[in-house]
Design a protein around this motif. Structure first.
Motif, PDB file in Angstrom:
ATOM      1  N   THR A 280     -39.145  49.733 -15.359  1.00 56.11           N
ATOM      2  CA  THR A 280     -38.610  49.093 -16.565  1.00 56.11           C
ATOM      3  C   THR A 280     -37.150  48.689 -16.402  1.00 56.11           C
ATOM      4  N   THR A 281     -36.529  49.124 -15.312  1.00 53.55           N
ATOM      5  CA  THR A 281     -35.152  48.688 -15.059  1.00 53.55           C
ATOM      6  C   THR A 281     -35.107  48.053 -13.674  1.00 53.55           C
ATOM      7  N   ARG A 282     -34.054  47.297 -13.431  1.00 57.13           N
ATOM      8  CA  ARG A 282     -33.934  46.743 -12.091  1.00 57.13           C
ATOM      9  C   ARG A 282     -32.467  46.714 -11.715  1.00 57.13           C
ATOM     10  N   ALA A 283     -32.243  46.882 -10.432  1.00 55.71           N
ATOM     11  CA  ALA A 283     -30.861  46.935  -9.966  1.00 55.71           C
ATOM     12  C   ALA A 283     -30.197  45.579 -10.161  1.00 55.71           C
ATOM     13  N   SER A 284     -28.909  45.576 -10.422  1.00 59.27           N
ATOM     14  CA  SER A 284     -28.189  44.330 -10.611  1.00 59.27           C
ATOM     15  C   SER A 284     -28.250  43.493  -9.349  1.00 59.27           C
ATOM     16  N   LEU A 285     -28.444  42.191  -9.529  1.00 54.82           N
ATOM     17  CA  LEU A 285     -28.567  41.308  -8.365  1.00 54.82           C
ATOM     18  C   LEU A 285     -27.203  40.977  -7.767  1.00 54.82           C
ATOM     19  N   LEU A 286     -26.168  41.296  -8.501  1.00 55.76           N
ATOM     20  CA  LEU A 286     -24.829  40.932  -8.018  1.00 55.76           C
ATOM     21  C   LEU A 286     -24.231  42.051  -7.168  1.00 55.76           C
TER      22      LEU A 286
END
Lengths: 162, 382
Positions: free
Chosen positions: A156-162
Motif C-alpha cells: 500500500t506504500t511505495r518508495a519515493s521515486l526521487l
C-alpha cells in the motif's frame, strides 16, 4: 416551528429520558439523545403532526476520540424546519439502534457509517460494508486507524521515486 | 413420450443470478448490480457500490480547508461548479466569511451554466441508454459551447476549481457577457428542438411512461433529491426554499413532474423535469449576466484570513447541485484541518430505492430507471 418550540415539545414528551440540548457558539445546535431512547424520539418526531420530520437529510458520524458521535439531520418538507440529533456510541463496535424501518434512506447511510467508523446498528437488515471491499480490515475514518502494509499481497506504500 | 422429454425436466426453472456491470455502458460509470431474474423479469436488483471510492472524506482531514477545494470537483465531475460552491458555502458559514456581491453573481452564473451542461449530458445519455443516439450528439454539441465559456472563465473545461472560500478565482474575461448572451439566444430554441427529437418521440415515451413509478411518500422516505424528487411531484428546490447566494432576487420557476406521459413519478417525469430545468437555468444565467453588466468593477474575493481556522462547531450546508440537494457536513475542532467532512450526495441516496423498485421489473427497464436518476458514479462512492 422554531428550534426552541421543537425542543420544548420533545423534552416534555421525553421528560424521563436524559436529553441534552447543546447550543453551540458557532454552527448548528443539536440534541444529544441516549441511544436507548433514540428510536422512540425518532418515531415521535416523525409521526407527531406538529413536527412531522419526514426527511432524513444526513446520517453520519465522526470520531470524537472518547466516543463516536452519530449525527442525524432531519428536515420537514411540510413545516420547513430542521433538527439535529446526536447519539454517542462507544468506540469500536459500539451499538446504536437502527432507524431503517422508519426512514428508507437510513439503510445505506447506516451501512456507510458502519463501514467507515465501525458503529454497529442493532437489527439493521443487512449491515455489510458498502463502500470498501468486504475483506477490508479496520474502519478508516477512525482517528487512530493505521493503514495495513499490504492489501491482498499488494503493497500500500511505495518508495519515493526521487 | 419418455419421461425425460417432459418440459419440466428439460427446462431449468430456478432463478438466475446475473451480474450487470461493473463495466456496463448504461450504469454510467463503474457500478454493479446483482440481478436475480426469472427470465426477463427481475425479482430484485441489488446495487453493489464502492468501486470508485477514493476516500475523499479521509483526505479532507489531512489537506486542510483550502486544499480540499479541488477534491470537490472530483465528487461530481459533471457538475463540479455546484460541488465547489456547496463546499465553499459550508466553510464560509462555519468560519463567518462574507462573500462579495460580484462573486455571488459570478458563482451563480457559472453554476447555472454548469447545470445546463450537466442536464445536457443527463438528457443526452439517457436518450443513448434508450437507443436514441442522435440526440446525444446534439446535446454534447451544445455542451461544448458551455465548456468553452467556462474555460474562458476559469481555464478548465470539467474540473473547474473556480469557486474559492470567500469568492471566486477569476473575474469575467472580456467579452464573456456578449458571448454567453449569444449562446443563450441560440440555446433556448434548441431545448424545443431536443424536445421534438427526443421528448416527443413516441418510442422514447413508451419506453419510459409508467416505468419505475415512485410515489411522493417513497421519494421523501428514501431521500431522493433534486429532479428525482420533483419528478414525483414534490415542489422543493433548495434555491427557492432555503435560498442562498443571489437566488432570492432572481425570477425562475421550479418544474415538477405532472404525469405528462402516464403516471406521476415515472421515469419520463424525472427526465422531463431536467429538460424544463435547462430552460429555467438559461433564464437565471440571463438575469445574472444583466446584473453583472450593471455592476461596477469590484472585488471578487471577500476578506479571508490568511489561515482558515473555523471556530469549534459543526455545520450542515445544502446546495442545489445538478443532481439535487448536496449537503456538506463539516465538523471543526478549531484547527487547520476539518475534524470530519461528509458529503451527502443525491446519487448515493437514490441507490437505496433501486432494490425496492426493481421487484417485478424487466431488465431493460432497469436501464431506464438508472438513467432516469441521472447517476454519476463518483458521486455515489466519493
Amino acid at each position: 416551528m422554531n428550534e426552541k418550540d421543537i425542543i420544548t415539545l420533545i423534552k416534555t414528551q421525553f421528560a424521563s429520558a436524559k436529553l441534552e440540548w447543546v447550543e453551540a457558539p458557532s454552527g448548528d445546535n443539536y440534541l444529544v439523545v441516549p441511544s436507548e431512547a433514540l428510536r422512540d424520539v425518532v418515531k415521535y418526531i416523525k409521526e407527531t403532526e406538529a413536527l412531522y420530520f419526514d426527511y432524513l437529510v444526513n446520517l453520519s458520524a465522526f470520531d470524537a476520540t472518547e466516543h463516536i458521535e452519530v449525527t442525524y439531520h432531519f428536515y420537514s418538507y411540510t413545516h420547513r424546519h430542521k433538527l439535529v440529533l446526536k447519539v454517542k456510541a462507544v468506540r469500536l463496535n459500539g451499538e446504536v439502534p437502527t432507524i431503517t424501518d422508519l426512514y428508507g434512506t437510513a439503510n445505506f447511510q447506516e451501512r456507510e457509517v458502519f463501514d467507515l467508523l465501525g458503529v454497529r446498528f442493532a437489527s439493521h437488515p443487512n449491515l455489510a460494508r458498502i463502500l470498501l471491499p468486504p475483506d477490508f480490515k479496520g474502519h478508516p475514518l477512525l482517528k487512530d486507524y493505521q493503514e495495513e502494509a499490504q492489501y491482498n499481497g499488494i503493497e500500500t506504500t511505495r518508495a519515493s521515486l526521487l | 413420450m419418455t419421461e425425460s422429454n417432459q418440459p419440466e425436466k428439460v427446462f431449468k426453472t430456478e432463478e438466475m443470478v446475473l451480474n450487470m456491470g461493473p463495466q456496463h455502458p448504461s450504469t454510467h460509470g463503474v457500478l454493479r448490480f446483482e440481478l436475480t431474474t426469472d427470465g426477463e423479469v427481475m425479482t430484485k436488483a441489488v446495487p453493489d457500490i464502492g468501486y470508485l471510492h477514493r476516500g475523499i472524506e479521509k483526505l479532507a482531514e489531512t489537506v486542510g480547508y483550502v486544499g480540499f477545494m479541488p477534491y470537490t470537483d472530483r465528487i461530481d465531475y459533471v457538475s463540479a461548479m455546484t460541488a465547489n460552491q456547496g463546499y465553499a458555502m459550508a466553510v464560509e458559514k462555519l468560519a463567518g466569511i462574507e462573500v462579495t456581491r460580484r462573486a455571488e453573481l459570478l458563482r451563480c452564473t457559472a453554476s447555472e451554466l454548469n447545470r445546463i451542461s450537466s442536464h445536457l449530458v443527463g438528457v443526452g445519455s439517457f436518450g443513448l441508454d434508450m437507443g436514441a443516439s442522435t440526440p446525444f450528439v446534439h446535446a454534447l454539441r451544445e455542451r461544448e459551447t458551455i465548456n468553452d465559456l467556462l474555460e474562458s472563465l476559469c481555464g478548465a473545461r470539467l474540473t473547474y476549481n473556480y469557486v474559492r472560500i470567500g469568492g471566486v478565482s477569476h473575474d469575467l474575461p472580456t467579452g464573456f457577457i456578449d458571448k454567453a448572451m449569444v449562446f443563450l439566444n441560440h440555446f433556448e430554441p434548441i431545448v424545443g428542438e431536443l424536445n421534438r427529437l427526443l421528448s416527443d418521440n413516441k418510442i422514447f415515451i413508451e419506453r419510459l411512461a409508467n416505468i419505475g413509478v415512485i410515489s411522493k411518500e417513497d421519494a421523501i422516505n428514501y431521500g431522493l433529491v433534486g429532479p428525482n424528487l420533483r419528478g414525483s411531484g414534490v415542489k422543493f428546490d433548495v434555491r427557492r426554499d432555503e435560498p442562498y447566494s443571489v437566488y432570492p432576487e432572481l425570477d425562475f420557476n421550479i418544474p415538477v413532474g405532472l404525469g405528462k406521459a402516464g403516471t406521476l413519478g415515472d421515469c419520463f417525469d424525472r427526465y422531463y423535469v431536467r429538460v424544463e430545468e435547462m430552460r429555467e437555468s438559461a433564464k437565471i444565467v440571463r438575469q445574472c449576466l444583466l446584473k453583472l453588466k450593471d455592476l461596477p468593477e469590484g472585488d471578487i474575493m471577500g476578506k479571508v484570513p490568511r489561515k482558515i481556522k473555523p471556530p469549534k462547531g459543526e455545520v450542515l450546508v445544502k446546495v442545489e447541485s445538478s443532481r439535487g440537494e448536496m449537503a456538506y457536513w463539516i465538523v471543526s475542532d478549531g484547527s487547520d484541518n476539518p475534524l470530519r467532512l461528509h458529503c451527502r450526495t443525491g446519487s448515493f441516496t437514490s441507490m437505496g430505492i433501486i432494490e425496492k423498485l426493481s421487484r417485478g421489473m424487466m431488465i431493460a427497464d432497469l436501464v431506464a430507471l438508472i438513467g432516469s436518476f441521472d447517476i454519476v458514479a463518483p458521486e455515489v462512492d466519493r
